[in-house]
Scaffold this motif. Structure first.
Motif, PDB file in Angstrom:
ATOM      1  N   GLY A  53       0.787  -1.227   0.000  1.00 27.97           N
ATOM      2  CA  GLY A  53       0.000   0.000   0.000  1.00 27.97           C
ATOM      3  C   GLY A  53       0.818   1.274   0.000  1.00 27.97           C
ATOM      4  O   GLY A  53       0.270   2.369  -0.161  1.00 27.97           O
ATOM      5  N   SER A  54       2.124   1.163   0.191  1.00 27.87           N
ATOM      6  CA  SER A  54       3.019   2.324   0.142  1.00 27.87           C
ATOM      7  C   SER A  54       4.429   1.789  -0.036  1.00 27.87           C
ATOM      8  O   SER A  54       4.674   0.579   0.014  1.00 27.87           O
ATOM      9  N   CYS A  55       5.365   2.704  -0.236  1.00 27.00           N
ATOM     10  CA  CYS A  55       6.758   2.293  -0.379  1.00 27.00           C
ATOM     11  C   CYS A  55       7.664   3.372   0.189  1.00 27.00           C
ATOM     12  O   CYS A  55       7.255   4.515   0.416  1.00 27.00           O
ATOM     13  N   GLY A  56       8.918   3.002   0.439  1.00 28.78           N
ATOM     14  CA  GLY A  56       9.931   3.937   0.898  1.00 28.78           C
ATOM     15  C   GLY A  56      11.289   3.458   0.419  1.00 28.78           C
ATOM     16  O   GLY A  56      11.467   2.264   0.149  1.00 28.78           O
ATOM     17  N   ILE A  57      12.244   4.376   0.301  1.00 26.83           N
ATOM     18  CA  ILE A  57      13.567   4.055  -0.224  1.00 26.83           C
ATOM     19  C   ILE A  57      14.634   4.456   0.779  1.00 26.83           C
ATOM     20  O   ILE A  57      14.644   5.596   1.273  1.00 26.83           O
ATOM     21  N   TRP A  76      12.911  10.731  -9.476  1.00 28.13           N
ATOM     22  CA  TRP A  76      12.599  10.068 -10.741  1.00 28.13           C
ATOM     23  C   TRP A  76      11.305   9.266 -10.654  1.00 28.13           C
ATOM     24  O   TRP A  76      10.601   9.107 -11.650  1.00 28.13           O
ATOM     25  N   LEU A  77      10.972   8.749  -9.482  1.00 25.80           N
ATOM     26  CA  LEU A  77       9.747   7.960  -9.336  1.00 25.80           C
ATOM     27  C   LEU A  77       8.502   8.833  -9.195  1.00 25.80           C
ATOM     28  O   LEU A  77       7.420   8.446  -9.643  1.00 25.80           O
ATOM     29  N   THR A  78       8.633   9.998  -8.554  1.00 26.73           N
ATOM     30  CA  THR A  78       7.456  10.810  -8.228  1.00 26.73           C
ATOM     31  C   THR A  78       7.438  12.187  -8.882  1.00 26.73           C
ATOM     32  O   THR A  78       6.381  12.838  -8.904  1.00 26.73           O
ATOM     33  N   ARG A 105       5.906  11.751   0.056  1.00 26.88           N
ATOM     34  CA  ARG A 105       6.503  12.561  -1.008  1.00 26.88           C
ATOM     35  C   ARG A 105       5.538  12.745  -2.174  1.00 26.88           C
ATOM     36  O   ARG A 105       5.523  13.777  -2.817  1.00 26.88           O
ATOM     37  N   GLY A 106       4.777  11.707  -2.499  1.00 19.41           N
ATOM     38  CA  GLY A 106       3.847  11.778  -3.620  1.00 19.41           C
ATOM     39  C   GLY A 106       3.579  10.408  -4.184  1.00 19.41           C
ATOM     40  O   GLY A 106       4.186   9.406  -3.764  1.00 19.41           O
ATOM     41  N   PRO A 107       2.665  10.315  -5.161  1.00 22.46           N
ATOM     42  CA  PRO A 107       2.386   9.036  -5.807  1.00 22.46           C
ATOM     43  C   PRO A 107       3.454   8.719  -6.853  1.00 22.46           C
ATOM     44  O   PRO A 107       3.991   9.613  -7.505  1.00 22.46           O
ATOM     45  N   CYS A 108       3.764   7.433  -7.015  1.00 24.39           N
ATOM     46  CA  CYS A 108       4.685   7.013  -8.069  1.00 24.39           C
ATOM     47  C   CYS A 108       4.008   7.178  -9.428  1.00 24.39           C
ATOM     48  O   CYS A 108       2.824   6.879  -9.593  1.00 24.39           O
ATOM     49  N   LEU A 109       4.766   7.654 -10.400  1.00 25.77           N
ATOM     50  CA  LEU A 109       4.202   8.012 -11.702  1.00 25.77           C
ATOM     51  C   LEU A 109       4.172   6.856 -12.686  1.00 25.77           C
ATOM     52  O   LEU A 109       3.413   6.894 -13.658  1.00 25.77           O
ATOM     53  N   ASP A 110       4.984   5.842 -12.476  1.00 22.69           N
ATOM     54  CA  ASP A 110       5.014   4.677 -13.361  1.00 22.69           C
ATOM     55  C   ASP A 110       3.631   4.015 -13.362  1.00 22.69           C
ATOM     56  O   ASP A 110       3.074   3.709 -12.305  1.00 22.69           O
ATOM     57  N   ASP A 111       3.066   3.807 -14.543  1.00 21.33           N
ATOM     58  CA  ASP A 111       1.713   3.246 -14.641  1.00 21.33           C
ATOM     59  C   ASP A 111       1.584   1.918 -13.916  1.00 21.33           C
ATOM     60  O   ASP A 111       0.518   1.591 -13.368  1.00 21.33           O
ATOM     61  N   LEU A 148       4.682   7.137  -2.106  1.00 17.21           N
ATOM     62  CA  LEU A 148       6.065   6.980  -1.678  1.00 17.21           C
ATOM     63  C   LEU A 148       6.273   7.821  -0.426  1.00 17.21           C
ATOM     64  O   LEU A 148       6.121   9.048  -0.455  1.00 17.21           O
ATOM     65  N   VAL A 149       6.595   7.163   0.670  1.00 14.42           N
ATOM     66  CA  VAL A 149       6.799   7.816   1.958  1.00 14.42           C
ATOM     67  C   VAL A 149       8.278   8.161   2.107  1.00 14.42           C
ATOM     68  O   VAL A 149       9.148   7.341   1.820  1.00 14.42           O
ATOM     69  N   GLY A 150       8.550   9.361   2.556  1.00 15.62           N
ATOM     70  CA  GLY A 150       9.923   9.740   2.884  1.00 15.62           C
ATOM     71  C   GLY A 150      10.318   9.077   4.193  1.00 15.62           C
ATOM     72  O   GLY A 150      10.001   9.577   5.281  1.00 15.62           O
TER      73      GLY A 150
END
Length: 473
Positions: A69-73, A156-158, A206-212, A219-221
């Motif tokens: 449901g979310s991601c982080g790097i 690059w992701l968001t 940070r925002g939603p990932c743009l990759d379809d 994407l959580v910071g």
């Protein structure tokens, strides 16, 4: 939703891990793994960040398919990209192990005295500190953005430019008291203030990932410095009595504080002060961890055509005589890629028989000596000695190493979890989305994981002290 994706990248590999809470206990599933490492391009060591970006997106697509449901790097620290106003990367992302970064040390020191620089940032001297890299980098302008590696991948992701405070704090450009870029240091080093974005604390979306393929995955910071995430994922129940050791390519040993500030005593020990989640400060020493083990395995694999297993090497090491030889594991000549038993031999004190087992045993014993020394130094900065060392990361599974560490320090060692960094990444996501209420709650859940092991001193500490004295130069 408790199912989240943690992107965790080190200097040797990266992976995407789906983390979940099953019956209140953390559960992890690796869904993607990909290689990483510096490449020699035109005589300089650089990172292939474009390939890393594609690998991250591919891995996250697998995680989305599994219901994340979310991601982080999180990644390693110090290294950065420079992005222009249009969002294009200017030049390569240099790798911290490139030895030309040392050219910036004198330039930075001539602009700002080291004692003043340390008094502001509390960051230890390493010849590849970001501040030194920037001292000889002419790409920054007010209309560019400096993005550390995880922030570059996030951009690059968001499409969102942002900087996380935990990774930024490693640059030797941030004041831990204000948790912001130091105007004095930026001015002294003639760095354009407009290139440095305001710093975010972990926990902001940070925002939603743009990759379809990622379907708008938020994407959580997180704590984007992997050590900050590893500390967050360590099951500490009392930070006042615990040291934490994140043991991977690098070994980072230290403790958490909310009040520590740089001091003449910490400067004399070259102690570093890095920022963590919940307003914490990590008081740390860096040690070259499993780096030389990895380098020797690489050299042997090149010679044999097959990678020798760490299990076989450890069994061979157990058959070798203890304390036959040792060396300074942090010797500056052993930093650059391309190390081998032959390069270690140049700094060896004593004699090994040259077998692979003796090489591995010598490296591990030398590592334990240095970690015990660092633990003692850190105890000296505390109001009283800390009785427990929590060890996280892949090397926490090496039972003999954990026992040697307990013996050499005289402290209880709590080993695990192996995946503390991915768990710490997930912890911030869980806190952001309300799955857990606090860091303390998350750590209590991690403490219940069955992989956690305890080791108590059983051997002679005096043997280790004598060995340390013998190999000291």
């Amino acid at each position: 939703m408790s199912r989240v994706a943690a992107v965790d990248m080190g200097a040797g590999s990266g992976r995407v891990v789906v983390c979940d809470l099953v019956a209140g206990v953390p559960s992890l599933t690796e869904v993607s793994r990909f290689p990483n490492g510096p490449s020699l391009v035109d005589g300089r060591w650089t990172w292939d960040v474009e390939t890393l970006h594609r690998s991250v997106a591919d891995g996250l697509a697998h995680a989305v398919a599994l219901g994340a449901g979310s991601c982080g790097i999180d990644t390693w620290a110090i290294d950065y990209g420079v992005v222009d106003r249009a969002g294009s990367l200017i030049g390569p992302v240099m790798a911290y192990r490139d030895d030309r970064h040392a050219l910036g040390v004198d330039r930075a020191r001539s602009a700002l005295a080291w004692d003043r620089h340390y008094a502001i940032t509390g960051i230890q001297h390493l010849q590849f500190n970001t501040a030194y890299q920037l001292a000889v980098d002419d790409r920054l302008r007010d209309d560019t953005s400096l993005l550390l590696v995880p922030d570059l991948l996030t951009f690059w992701l968001t499409g969102v430019r942002a900087c996380d405070v935990t990774n930024a704090s490693t640059t030797a450009l941030v004041d831990p008291r204000t948790r912001a870029w130091s105007p004095e240091i930026l001015s002294a080093l003639a760095l354009p203030a407009g290139a440095f974005l305001s710093l975010d604390e972990p926990g902001l979306v940070r925002g939603p990932c743009l990759d379809d393929r990622l379907r708008g995955l938020p994407l959580v910071g997180v704590a984007t410095h992997d050590t900050a995430s590893a500390f967050a994922g360590t099951p500490v129940d009392d930070r006042d009595r615990a040291l934490i050791l994140s043991l991977g390519t690098w070994a980072l040993i230290g403790f958490e504080s909310q009040t520590a500030v740089p001091s003449p005593e910490s400067m004399a020990l070259n102690v570093t002060h890095e920022l963590g989640i919940d307003g914490t400060i990590r008081v740390l020493r860096n040690v070259s961890g499993m780096w030389l083990i990895d380098e020797c395995r690489r050299a042997w694999a090149a010679a044999d055509g097959v990678d020798p297993s760490i299990q076989w090497l450890l069994l061979a090491a157990a058959e070798c005589a203890p304390f036959a030889a040792g060396f300074d594991i942090d010797d500056a000549s052993l930093v650059a890629p391309g190390q081998s038993p032959e390069t270690i031999g140049h700094v060896l004190v004593g004699e090994w028989d040259g077998s692979r087992g003796s090489v591995i045993r010598t490296i591990l014993e030398s590592l334990v000596v240095r970690l015990a020394q660092r633990a003692e130094e850190l105890d000296g900065l505390s109001t009283e000695p800390r009785s427990v060392i929590h060890v996280v990361g892949g090397a926490s599974r090496i039972e003999v190493l954990m026992q040697w560490l307990a013996d050499a320090t005289g402290k209880q060692v709590v080993a695990g979890p192996v995946e503390a960094t991915a768990l710490g990444n997930a912890v911030v996501q869980w806190m952001t989305t309300g799955v857990v209420a606090s860091l303390g709650e998350a750590r209590s859940l991690i403490a219940a994981m069955p992989e956690i092991r305890e080791y108590h001193p059983a051997g002679s500490r005096q043997q280790w002290l004598r060995f340390a004295h013998r190999i000291a130069r």
